[in-house]
Design a protein around this motif. Structure first.
Motif, PDB file in Angstrom:
ATOM      1  N   LEU A   1      -5.515  -5.036   2.200  1.00  0.00           N
ATOM      2  CA  LEU A   1      -5.240  -3.623   2.000  1.00  0.00           C
ATOM      3  C   LEU A   1      -5.222  -3.340   0.507  1.00  0.00           C
ATOM      4  O   LEU A   1      -4.714  -4.148  -0.274  1.00  0.00           O
TER       5      LEU A   1
ATOM      6  N   ARG B   1      -3.422  -1.492  -1.208  1.00  0.00           N
ATOM      7  CA  ARG B   1      -2.090  -1.438  -1.806  1.00  0.00           C
ATOM      8  C   ARG B   1      -1.549  -2.839  -2.135  1.00  0.00           C
ATOM      9  O   ARG B   1      -0.644  -2.984  -2.932  1.00  0.00           O
ATOM     10  N   ASN B   2      -2.098  -3.840  -1.463  1.00  0.00           N
ATOM     11  CA  ASN B   2      -1.568  -5.183  -1.666  1.00  0.00           C
ATOM     12  C   ASN B   2      -2.272  -5.949  -2.777  1.00  0.00           C
ATOM     13  O   ASN B   2      -1.913  -7.082  -3.059  1.00  0.00           O
TER      14      ASN B   2
ATOM     15  N   ASP C   1      -3.888   2.437   2.284  1.00  0.00           N
ATOM     16  CA  ASP C   1      -3.731   1.765   3.573  1.00  0.00           C
ATOM     17  C   ASP C   1      -5.064   1.404   4.215  1.00  0.00           C
ATOM     18  O   ASP C   1      -5.146   1.179   5.414  1.00  0.00           O
TER      19      ASP C   1
END
Lengths: 578, 272
Positions: free
Chosen positions: B149, B151-152, B93
């Protein structure tokens, strides 16, 4: 999958609405709310709650019908709204019928004759057809609401929201305005009645909200663009003027609004302080602390013991000197708590800290330590802050005389509290942007990896506990002089839970979120004392709805917002590509 | 050449299970060395012992001559050992840039008080850290993704970001745990070239755990084979390919008896 018939869906929605309605009646909410008005002489708050239920059931039934059909089909939408509203209302009225046949009061205390006559509009069993009729009408209204265009629906719902908020706070506004003098008094009495809005006020506020909302959605961007085109110097001047205006209002507010509102704002500020503290340990570093009130208590007791002129005062130093000491002591205890739980993670940490909070409260209130902390009788006679010279301490139970300005009332403490909250918000923001803030967030994300990248876990975690404790300690210190005494019983677990809740509602890890959360969860209930009986019911329902509808919080930090809405964004781009 | 890392008789037990058993190991400065072995052979546990994630029960690990087996992970990282993980472990995050900035954390001096007052020193330091982070993003080809981010990011870019984050600690020894996992042949080729660049341009010693035999054989100067926690072979890639014990470990006892030549073929097929 076989598609359900829309009427069946509407019936189910109606049954749900009826259940909600009966629930609200049986817990006594409708009856108590009936003493308040939304618009005087037109609709009471109790009626409003029931109508809101049937209307929203109509709306929901209508929306689900559209989902089933894949489109809006006006007549079917309206019919399903009608069915849902009607069934909701019939169920509620059934309560009256059942109540007249058998006595249910032995089980449901609130199923009183007053409630029955309220539901049947004072006509006994002869009047039981009225509510279903109203239910049906409002159900249709709710269903029709869905069919409206978005640019009409938005302003209307905002208008209604404004109306109900103004009605809830009407007593408050009325008192504040009447305090301002003769001209204001006339305005106040014109807009706000004793128990709710007058109809003039209602129309005015609704109209104003609708107008502003329409105006903003059609012209807002244009004005923003025009503002951006202004020369740089003009923009800065504008900003300075705006800021000056806010400061001016903030400075004048306590004098204008009277002690009650000032006190509420002080309490909000104190919760903001605690929230900012917990936001460091929980929001940034991801360390769940359920005993946070302990640091608040430690800050409060330190100031109390150092400044009290009562029997337990150890020292008699000025408030201003005792505050930094209190903050340091709180920090020390932060480290003291942090050290043993360094290796404890997640749920276990929550339980360990919960214990810490309870230990501090129980010790402070115990008979064992009563000679030092006053036990259950607490510490009383806390010297008010004084700007100027304090005269010598003479004897116990006699306050020292302040040669200067004594900050004695909530209105005076307001300045101290708000200034502290702003200062600490700034400090928290700077910390967040620093290397320490990044290290905290890394620990929150993955402790092991953070350590493998050279982050010293012991140091970083201890700093999170210590700085969080320091903020809460400052809050406790101010709380002491606001109340003038300290009791261990006010340091309940509930305070810690409130702080956790306000962080989650505001948005984990977000500094503006803490402020918004404190206003929403602490400020609003404080102001709505009349409905205090259902405070925690409303609170709980709000929390559940929040977590379902807006899990990232009211004012999320940028990262969380992106995270939770990324899935949606991905879907949108995927659709666009098709 | 002097070894940058020496392990002597390293043993790690989990209860009754001996995950790493009496392993002697040496890696020469500025070399590329692979550890291979079947699943559960103790490769990752051995990595964990080196980086301080888990403490070895017996034996000694020397990094540039100093024993590190009793140090904490952050202390070992400060000495110049960094790693990536088998299942990517980014700070999901946080933005890509922030991930790298965390890696630089140990070079920053600002205390929290100075950070609150934002002294000129802090501003200067943050500016330099940011430039360095941008440079690293550029180095792994993620310059436009800094604000995303972690995670993306797509899988391959997450792998590269993880390496960039490890590089931010300015390591002298970099441990890569299955860097080519989940990559197609073309991507693994890019990775091989990238790892070489790390050694050649930055002078970083590379130790990797790898399952893709093509990567292992193509890149390693030296290979160590673990099986059931024990070192069963070491040598150059060519030597390892011929070693009967390795073939047995990978393909079962039957392979060794059925004739070396066939086993050889199967081994190579598996690698390819």
């Amino acid at each position: 999958m076989k598609k359900e018939h829309y009427l069946w869906v509407a019936t189910k929605t109606g049954l749900l609405g009826g259940a909600i309605g009966i629930f609200l009646c049986l817990i006594g909410m409708v009856e108590i709310f009936d003493k308040r008005d939304v618009v005087e002489g037109v609709i009471t708050l109790g009626q409003f709650v029931l109508l809101a239920t049937t209307t929203s059931m109509g709306f929901i039934a209508s929306r689900r019908t559209s989902e089933l059909l894949g489109q809006n089909q006006a007549s079917l939408n309206l019919i399903s709204g009608l069915v849902a509203g009607l069934i909701s209302a019939i169920l509620v009225v059934l309560l009256v019928v059942v109540g007249n046949l058998i006595d249910v009061r032995a089980v449901f205390l609130n199923a009183s004759p007053v409630l029955y006559s309220l539901l049947s509009f004072n006509q006994g069993l002869a009047g039981i057809w009225i509510l279903p009729l109203i239910g049906a009408v409002t159900g249709v209204v709710g269903a029709a609401f869905l069919l409206l265009r978005e640019d009409i629906r938005g302003p209307i719902s905002r208008g209604l929201l404004t109306l109900i908020l103004m009605a809830l706070f009407s007593g408050l506004f009325r008192v504040v305005l009447i305090n301002q003098g003769s001209l204001w008094q006339v305005i106040a009495k014109g807009l706000f009645g004793q128990t709710g809005l007058t109809w003039i006020g209602a129309i005015l506020f609704f109209g104003l909200a609708v107008f502003l909302s329409r105006f903003w959605s059609s012209k807002g961007d244009e004005y923003k663009a025009r503002l951006n085109q202004l020369p740089k110097t003009r923009q800065t001047t504008l900003r300075v003027v705006l800021l000056a205006l806010i400061v001016l209002i903030a400075l004048g507010l306590p004098q204008m609004s009277g002690p009650f509102i000032a006190q509420v704002i002080v309490i909000i500020s104190l919760y903001i302080l605690m929230g900012l503290g917990l936001n460091i340990t929980l929001g940034f570093a991801g360390l769940l602390d359920l005993g946070f009130v302990a640091f608040y208590a430690i800050g409060a007791y330190t100031v109390g013991l150092l400044t009290s002129y009562g029997p337990f005062g150890l020292q008699h130093i000025p408030f201003w000197v005792s505050v930094p000491i209190a903050v340091l002591v709180a920090m020390m205890f932060g480290a003291f708590l942090g050290l043993p739980v360094l290796g404890v993670r997640g749920d276990y940490l929550a339980i360990a800290t919960l214990g810490f909070g309870e230990i501090v409260r129980l010790l402070a209130g115990s008979d064992f330590l009563a000679p030092y902390f006053g036990g259950p009788r607490g510490i009383i006679g806390i010297q008010k802050p004084c700007i100027g010279m304090l005269e010598e301490f003479l004897k116990t139970d006699t306050p020292r005389v302040c040669n200067g300005i004594e900050l004695g009332t909530p209105q005076d403490i307001y300045y101290v509290a708000v200034a502290s909250a702003l200062l600490i918000a700034f400090v928290a923001w700077r910390l967040r942007e620093s290397r320490l803030g990044r290290a905290w967030m890394a620990i929150r994300e993955d402790e092991d990896v953070a350590e493998a990248l050279g982050v010293n876990l012991v140091q970083t975690k201890l700093l999170a506990y210590m700085l969080g404790a320091a903020f809460a300690g400052l809050g406790g210190a101010i709380f002491t002089v606001l109340i003038g005494s300290i009791f261990a019983s006010s340091m309940q677990l509930l305070v810690s839970i409130n702080v956790v809740a306000l962080i989650i509602v505001g948005g984990m890890g977000s500094i503006p979120g803490v402020i918004v959360g404190a206003i929403a969860l602490i400020g609003l209930p404080e102001l709505l004392r009349e409905v205090s009986e259902f405070r925690y019911l409303i609170y709980g329902v709000t929390l559940i709805i929040m977590m379902l509808a807006k899990p990232e919080g009211l004012w999320p930090s940028q990262a969380t917002k992106r995270e939770l809405h990324h899935a949606e964004a991905e879907n949108v781009t995927a659709e666009n590509m098709v | 050449m002097t070894p940058i890392l020496t392990a002597r008789k390293v043993t790690k037990r989990f209860g009754g299970l001996v995950a790493v058993n009496n392993v002697d190991f040496e890696i020469a400065d500025k070399s590329i060395v692979s550890i291979i072995g079947p699943n559960g052979a103790g490769k990752t546990t051995f990595f964990n012992c080196i980086t301080g994630f888990s403490r070895c029960d017996e034996g000694e690990i020397l990094y540039q001559g100093t024993p590190i087996q009793r140090l904490r992970p952050d202390q070992i990282a400060r000495l110049g050992v960094s790693r990536t993980y088998q299942n990517i472990r980014l700070f999901a995050d946080m933005s890509a840039l922030e991930n790298i900035l965390v890696g630089e954390n140990m070079f920053l001096q600002a205390s929290w008080i100075r950070a609150v007052f934002k002294t000129p020193g802090v501003i200067q330091e943050e500016k330099m850290a940011l430039e360095e982070a941008q440079r690293l993003l550029n180095f792994v080809g993620l310059i436009r993704k800094g604000d995303m981010l972690a995670r993306n990011l797509p899988y391959g870019e997450q792998r590269r970001l993880e390496i960039a984050r490890a590089l931010a600690t300015k390591p002298k020894l970099l441990l890569l745990d299955e860097p080519s996992a989940g990559m197609n042949p073309r991507e693994s080729e890019d990775l091989t070239a990238f790892i070489r660049r790390l050694r050649d341009e930055l002078g970083i010693t590379i130790l990797l755990i790898e399952h893709h035999m093509r990567v292992v054989m193509g890149i390693s100067e030296y290979v160590t084979v673990l099986d059931y926690g024990e070192k069963i072979a070491e040598g150059t890639p060519a030597e390892i390919q011929k070693n009967p014990r390795v073939i047995e470990a990978y393909l079962g006892r039957g392979a060794a008896t059925e004739g070396m030549s066939t086993a050889h073929e199967r081994f190579n097929k598996k690698g390819g």
